[in-house]
Motif scaffolding. Structure first.
Motif, PDB file in Angstrom:
ATOM      1  N   ARG A 209       0.832  -1.208   0.000  1.00 48.15           N
ATOM      2  CA  ARG A 209       0.000   0.000   0.000  1.00 48.15           C
ATOM      3  C   ARG A 209       0.866   1.257   0.000  1.00 48.15           C
TER       4      ARG A 209
ATOM      5  N   LEU B  23      -0.220  -4.969  -8.211  1.00 51.00           N
ATOM      6  CA  LEU B  23       0.148  -3.553  -8.290  1.00 51.00           C
ATOM      7  C   LEU B  23       0.959  -3.279  -9.552  1.00 51.00           C
TER       8      LEU B  23
ATOM      9  N   ARG C  54      -1.400  -2.964 -12.370  1.00 47.15           N
ATOM     10  CA  ARG C  54      -2.242  -1.760 -12.320  1.00 47.15           C
ATOM     11  C   ARG C  54      -1.471  -0.492 -12.619  1.00 47.15           C
ATOM     12  N   ARG C  55      -0.230  -0.392 -12.081  1.00 45.52           N
ATOM     13  CA  ARG C  55       0.409   0.925 -12.059  1.00 45.52           C
ATOM     14  C   ARG C  55       1.807   0.997 -12.660  1.00 45.52           C
TER      15      ARG C  55
ATOM     16  N   GLU D 285       2.221   1.852  -3.515  1.00 48.74           N
ATOM     17  CA  GLU D 285       1.244   2.425  -4.442  1.00 48.74           C
ATOM     18  C   GLU D 285       1.060   3.919  -4.194  1.00 48.74           C
TER      19      GLU D 285
ATOM     20  N   ARG E 187       0.071  -9.659  -4.314  1.00 45.93           N
ATOM     21  CA  ARG E 187      -0.353  -8.267  -4.176  1.00 45.93           C
ATOM     22  C   ARG E 187       0.606  -7.322  -4.903  1.00 45.93           C
TER      23      ARG E 187
END
Length: 552
Positions: free
Chosen positions: A127, A184, A187-188, A130, A180
């Motif tokens: 987290r 990420l 996604r990014r 990100e 996880r």
């Protein structure tokens, strides 16, 4: 099979040792000299035996001109993201757009905590990473009005001024292993950068699937994420295991990773300069050639009008063939003088056959040297093509690939001219130029068609169960009328080897006598005349017979 169609990149992963800083920097400079694309350093700010990675990257950027640079990967918990964003953008501007940002969520938490960092759980680390990516990208985005605002769980930036913008769109690569982090990445991030030694069999396939799914859920294409891999191994005469054997074994294994797992960047971990030279001179060019051949074959075998499959198929790669050749050749060094441009027009014929559409690169007739190494008027010619014959794209693929191989050699020739001008200007010494030239494909004598095929056929056999033979014997056997042409080409290979030896002798002489620059230029001019003439002759005589005789 997964092949995302990216151009291939090869680099080094150098230990940032503080005990001998000159050697550390020297290995980075050697990375550029031997023609690799990327130099990286691990980032462990708590390790007193290591140089600070961002200071080292800045110093190396000032000592190099072409090679790209990255931390592999940046220790985020000890580098605040807003400050890191400005560091990256600044170094990208100073290095003319040569920086990539590798990022990790953190490890070795006892050491991080001892340095003043905050200990995080694995979930917290993802987290926090990100949030950091969001801050970094907002800092680089100078087109948006207003300050950077991220009110996160771990990072809070309230109105920081944006900028500076980096010199180019800096890719963000993540060192990721767990689901996880992989999600990420999809996604990014712009790249996935694991280390092969930390992966179990099947992890690359599983990781790609997680990244692809996450990318599609985020409205992205899986192709938006480059797949990179840190690799380590040993060069030896006999194969003893994965990446432990001769260069030919390395070539086959890395090409399999590229075509089967979608890896498009291979970063060699190790501090042995000889390994760097072999990786650059023997492995990287051959892997590029084999991957390009397999991609071309996939395009040629797909019937016209067939839709591309999922982002993993080789058919998709036709649009990237030019990029592959650029990475293999032109991107590895800017040419000081133009060399004859390739003239390749891949066939647009239907799967059922059409006119022959692979155009050999013409000889422009320009000669730089007064010396002649052979009489071009005595070159034999092969039989004239049948004007009524048609050729399928698959038949034409081999001839097109031969021209692609030659394009790389033409680009290497441009690099040699560039190196000589750098020597003349005092930017590098003659010893460094000689070291670079000795790693080139043409210097290793792998550019000859027969030797090339020894490696090429090995991997083609793996994929297509094609007999492991060289082109020349097969051409002679299938059409004896080509015998005189093949004999002449083999003779010219030996002559060019001697001309290359002359360039090497001129470089050695120049070390002892700077007055020898004229002789050095003359030797390179003679090489230019011989090689460009030979490559054009070989293409003129062989691209059509390769298709007509079904030599693949």
């Amino acid at each position: 099979m997964s092949d995302y169609g990216h151009d291939l990149v090869f680099g080094s992963f150098v230990t940032p040792g503080a005990g001998d800083p000159d050697r550390t920097v020297g290995l980075a400079v050697l990375t550029e000299q031997v023609g690799l694309d990327l130099v990286t350093f691990q980032d462990h700010p708590y390790q007193p035996a290591f140089l600070d990675t961002w200071t080292l990257l800045s110093f190396v950027a000032a000592r190099t001109n072409r090679v790209h640079l990255a931390a592999n990967v940046t220790n985020l918990p000890l580098r605040p993201p807003a400050v890191l964003a400005r560091s990256v953008a600044s170094l990208d501007l100073l290095s003319d757009g040569r920086i990539t940002l590798g990022l990790g969520a953190g490890a070795f938490w006892d050491a991080i905590e001892a340095m003043g960092g905050r200990r995080l759980t694995p979930g917290q680390g993802v987290r926090a990473l990100e949030e950091a990516i969001e801050i970094i990208r907002q800092m680089w985005d100078t087109e948006t009005r207003g300050g950077v605002r991220v009110d996160g769980e771990f990072y809070r930036v309230v109105g920081a001024k944006r900028g500076p913008a980096p010199a180019h769109p800096v890719p963000v690569w993540l060192g990721a292993y767990k689901p996880r982090m992989l999600q990420l990445t999809g996604r990014r991030a712009d790249g996935w950068l694991p280390t092969l030694g930390y992966l179990q069999p099947g992890d690359l396939t599983k990781g790609n699937a997680i990244i692809d799914d996450a990318a599609q859920e985020a409205g992205r294409s899986p192709r938006d994420v480059r797949r990179l891999l840190n690799v380590a191994g040993q060069f030896s005469a006999v194969g003893r295991g994965p990446l432990n054997g001769p260069a030919e074994q390395w070539v086959q294994e890395l090409a399999e990773l590229a075509l089967g797992e979608g890896v498009s960047a291979f970063i060699l971990a190790g501090d042995d300069p000889d390994d760097l030279r072999r990786f650059a001179g023997e492995v990287a060019p051959a892997v590029r050639e084999l991957v390009a051949a397999e991609r071309d074959r996939g395009v040629a075998e797909r019937p016209q009008g067939t839709a591309e499959r999922d982002p993993g198929t080789v058919e998709r790669a036709q649009s990237t063939a030019e990029g592959d050749r650029g990475a293999a050749a032109g991107d590895r060094g800017a040419a000081a003088e133009p060399v004859a441009a390739p003239a390749v027009r891949p066939s647009r014929a239907s799967a059922n056959g059409g006119a022959f559409a692979v155009v050999p690169t013409p000889d422009d007739g320009v000669r730089r040297s007064d010396q002649q190494v052979w009489d071009e008027s005595t070159r034999p010619t092969g039989p004239a093509p049948d004007p009524d014959r048609t050729y399928t794209p698959q038949e034409q693929a081999t001839g097109a690939h031969l021209v692609q191989i030659h394009d790389g050699l033409r680009a290497e020739l441009a690099q040699i001219h560039d190196l000589i001008e750098q020597v003349a200007a005092g930017e590098i010494d003659a010893g460094a130029a000689r070291s670079h030239i000795n790693t080139m494909t043409m210097r290793q004598n792998r550019w000859t068609l027969g030797v090339y095929c020894e490696s090429y056929c090995r991997i083609v056999t793996t994929h297509h169960t094609i007999e492991d033979q060289s082109f020349f014997p097969r051409l002679r056997a299938r059409d004896p009328r080509l015998g005189p042409v093949v004999d002449r080409l083999e003779q010219e290979h030996h002559v060019i080897h001697d001309v290359l030896e002359g360039v090497d002798r001129a470089l050695v002489a120049y070390v002892g006598s700077p007055d020898g620059l004229a002789d050095l230029r003359a030797a390179v001019d003679l090489l230019t005349d011989a090689l460009l003439s030979h490559l054009s002759y070989e293409e003129r005589e062989l691209v059509e017979p390769l298709a007509r005789l079904g030599v693949a």
